[in-house]
Structures are given as C-alpha cells and as structure tokens.
Design an enzyme around this catalytic site. Structure first.
Site, PDB file in Angstrom:
ATOM      1  N   LYS A  76       4.489  -6.363   4.617  1.00 22.29           N
ATOM      2  CA  LYS A  76       3.283  -6.219   4.926  1.00 22.29           C
ATOM      3  C   LYS A  76       2.344  -7.297   4.502  1.00 22.29           C
ATOM      4  O   LYS A  76       1.239  -7.935   5.236  1.00 22.29           O
ATOM      5  CB  LYS A  76       2.744  -4.970   5.345  1.00 22.29           C
ATOM      6  CG  LYS A  76       3.502  -3.987   6.029  1.00 22.29           C
ATOM      7  CD  LYS A  76       2.981  -2.465   5.899  1.00 22.29           C
ATOM      8  CE  LYS A  76       3.741  -1.570   6.711  1.00 22.29           C
ATOM      9  NZ  LYS A  76       3.224  -0.266   6.466  1.00 22.29           N
TER      10      LYS A  76
ATOM     11  N   GLN B 281       0.964   4.271   3.198  1.00 16.98           N
ATOM     12  CA  GLN B 281       2.377   4.352   3.238  1.00 16.98           C
ATOM     13  C   GLN B 281       3.083   5.645   3.175  1.00 16.98           C
ATOM     14  O   GLN B 281       2.826   6.285   2.192  1.00 16.98           O
ATOM     15  CB  GLN B 281       3.249   3.249   2.507  1.00 16.98           C
ATOM     16  CG  GLN B 281       4.601   3.287   2.666  1.00 16.98           C
ATOM     17  CD  GLN B 281       4.952   2.481   4.104  1.00 16.98           C
ATOM     18  OE1 GLN B 281       4.085   1.588   4.426  1.00 16.98           O
ATOM     19  NE2 GLN B 281       5.863   3.074   4.922  1.00 16.98           N
TER      20      GLN B 281
ATOM     21  N   ASP C 279      -3.522   2.493  11.562  1.00 15.98           N
ATOM     22  CA  ASP C 279      -2.190   3.336  11.692  1.00 15.98           C
ATOM     23  C   ASP C 279      -2.402   3.871  12.990  1.00 15.98           C
ATOM     24  O   ASP C 279      -1.263   4.391  13.704  1.00 15.98           O
ATOM     25  CB  ASP C 279      -1.652   3.995  10.681  1.00 15.98           C
ATOM     26  CG  ASP C 279      -0.364   3.634  10.019  1.00 15.98           C
ATOM     27  OD1 ASP C 279       0.078   2.620  10.385  1.00 15.98           O
ATOM     28  OD2 ASP C 279      -0.040   4.002   8.796  1.00 15.98           O
TER      29      ASP C 279
END
Length: 301
Positions: free
Chosen positions: A53, A97, A120
């Site tokens: 990422k 995460q 997200d």
C-alpha cells in the site's frame, strides 16, 4: 464457450495510472492527497500488504504516512493515534489494518475514524450513505468487484445478481452497489436453501464466502459473469507436503468453460483493493476541500 478472463492486475495498473494523472491535476492546485496506514503487531501477511500500500501510494504521487505499533498496544493508545490523524490536515485517508490484537475492539476503532477520512468505507455513516444512495466512501473490495464486472459489461441494469456472502466488508456493500446499478439482487449464504439453484439464476455471481472452491461449475448459469473474491490457501501436494496454493471460492477450472467472463485467483479481485483504496483517498481529498473530482473515467477498462 470459453470465458473472458478478467485481468484484475492489468485493470488495477490502468486505474492507478488514471489516479496518478488525477493526483497530478490536484497538485497543480496545491493539493497532495495523504494516506495514513496503521498496523498493530507483526502479522507477516499484514506487513506485506501495508508495504505494498505504501509503495503504490507514493507511486501515484500521494503522501504515505505509516504507523507501525507493537502487538501490545492498548485500545486507548490506538484510539489516541486515530484522533491525532483525524486532526492532521495533511492526512486525507486513514486505514487501520485488520485484524487487530484481541485487546482492541475493532468496531470501536472503525467508529473513531473521521467518516470523511474513512477510505476503507467501514464507518457506519459511510455504510448508511451507501444504503440510502448518498455519495460517500465505499468499501474498496466491493468497489473493485463492481469495476471489474463493468469492464466486461458496462451497463449492469436488469441483471439478476447473486452475492454469495453477507459480511460487512464485502457481501452487504456489494449488494448495495449492485442495487444502485439497477440489478435485481439476492444475498445468499451458508443457510440459503438450495444454494446451487440460487447461484444458477445469477447473470452476475459475486462469491465472497471464504470457502475454497465451494461454487462448482454446475452452479454457474451459462454466460454468467463470475467475480471471485475468495483468497484461500489449500495444500499443494504437487509442490511438496508443506507447500500451499491459492484458490478462490469458485472451482475455476469447472466454471470457466460455462461463464462468459470470470476473475482468476490470484490476479483478479485482489489487485483492485489497493487501487480502489487510492481512488478513495483521492476522492476524500477532494470532498474535504470542496473540490470536484478530476474528470477521469475510473470505470474504463
């Protein structure tokens, strides 16, 4: 019939290129989007994912802020960091995460993220916006699935769509995205009666159930578009006792001769998740400043 293989890796590369162009446009207005990624603990898969990422964030011209915390981090400590990132004007997107260590309530952390920075798409406010058709940040994997389906059939209106799986991360937002495309949507799961027949009714089947090769070839309607979200590791005897291979939720070899188009595993949905995360970061940067999104066709193959 031989299915068109939907190359998610190639699509994601093109999407990142278009995002980089849009970031360049914003840079001309003095704006550089910033993405903050927080990882707690030393899980190898998560570490690799976060590394990818960060690399791709920089490659498209955005700023990357990495926060690596020990597995012993307290819930309060993580929430304090989220609060600082919420207040940081250089940060447009925040991603924590998952999974998190057992001492931390993941839902509490998700709800602590500023919805305008929730790239997200997991915050209840963004989930509610999706449900009610109000613009907002959308969960990355379902968005990637939609773009891949549209790469082979731009107009999905009127299709019978079956979403196999009902998670908050994929199944539920996927269903809402397809409803917004005027599909007739069925959400199926492990307790659905006559699940094979339900799948056979699908013009568009999205499998996100997390069971290796659960969906057999005779579950597929001839000519259907098949999107496989599953990433499952199974033994690979041909490569040695300790070796594994990655398969999806679809029995690919059986389904490919029946479907009109299908995503492979690996190389299908997976690469799209990070690309859509970058797209969300770009959108968040624009929304937070009251700027229009650069004129880029993100749905183009």
């Amino acid at each position: 019939m031989s299915a068109t293989i939907i190359d998610g890796k190639a699509y994601a590369e093109g999407l990142r290129s278009r995002i980089a162009g849009a970031v360049g446009t914003l840079a001309g207005q003095g704006v550089t989007p910033g993405l903050a990624v927080v990882i707690v603990g030393e899980d190898p898969a998560s570490q690799l994912y976060v590394k990818n990422k960060a690399r791709q964030t920089v490659e498209v011209g955005m700023r990357s802020f990495e926060h690596k915390l020990p597995a012993t981090t307290s819930e309060t400590g993580l929430l304090d960091l989220v609060a600082r990132l919420n207040a940081d004007p250089a940060v447009d997107g925040i991603l924590v995460q998952l999974p998190l260590p057992k001492q931390i309530d993941a839902q509490k952390v998700i709800e602590a993220i500023d919805p305008s920075k929730d790239v997200d798409g997991f915050h209840p406010i963004n989930a509610g916006r999706l449900m009610t058709g109000v613009p907002g940040l959308v969960s990355c994997t379902p968005l990637g699935c939609l773009l891949l389906a549209q790469s082979v059939r731009r107009d999905l209106a009127g299709l019978n769509a079956v979403v196999l799986g009902r998670s908050n991360i994929v199944g539920k937002p996927m269903a809402q995205l397809l409803i917004a495309q005027s599909c007739t949507v069925t959400v199926a799961h492990s307790k659905t009666r006559d699940l094979p027949q339900v799948c056979r009714n699908a013009d568009l089947l999205v499998a996100a159930v997390g069971r290796p090769e659960m969906v057999r070839g005779d579950w597929i309607k001839p000519g259907a578009i098949v999107i496989d979200v599953g990433i499952n590791r199974v033994p690979n005897p041909a490569a040695g006792e300790a070796k594994t291979r990655v398969v999806g939720d679809i029995a690919y070899a059986e389904a490919a001769p029946v479907a009109s188009a299908i995503t492979p595993v690996p190389g299908g949905v997976g690469p799209m998740t990070i690309a859509c995360l970058l797209r969300n970061t770009l959108e968040a940067a624009c929304l937070r400043r009251g700027l229009p999104m650069p004129a880029v066709d993100f749905a183009a193959p």
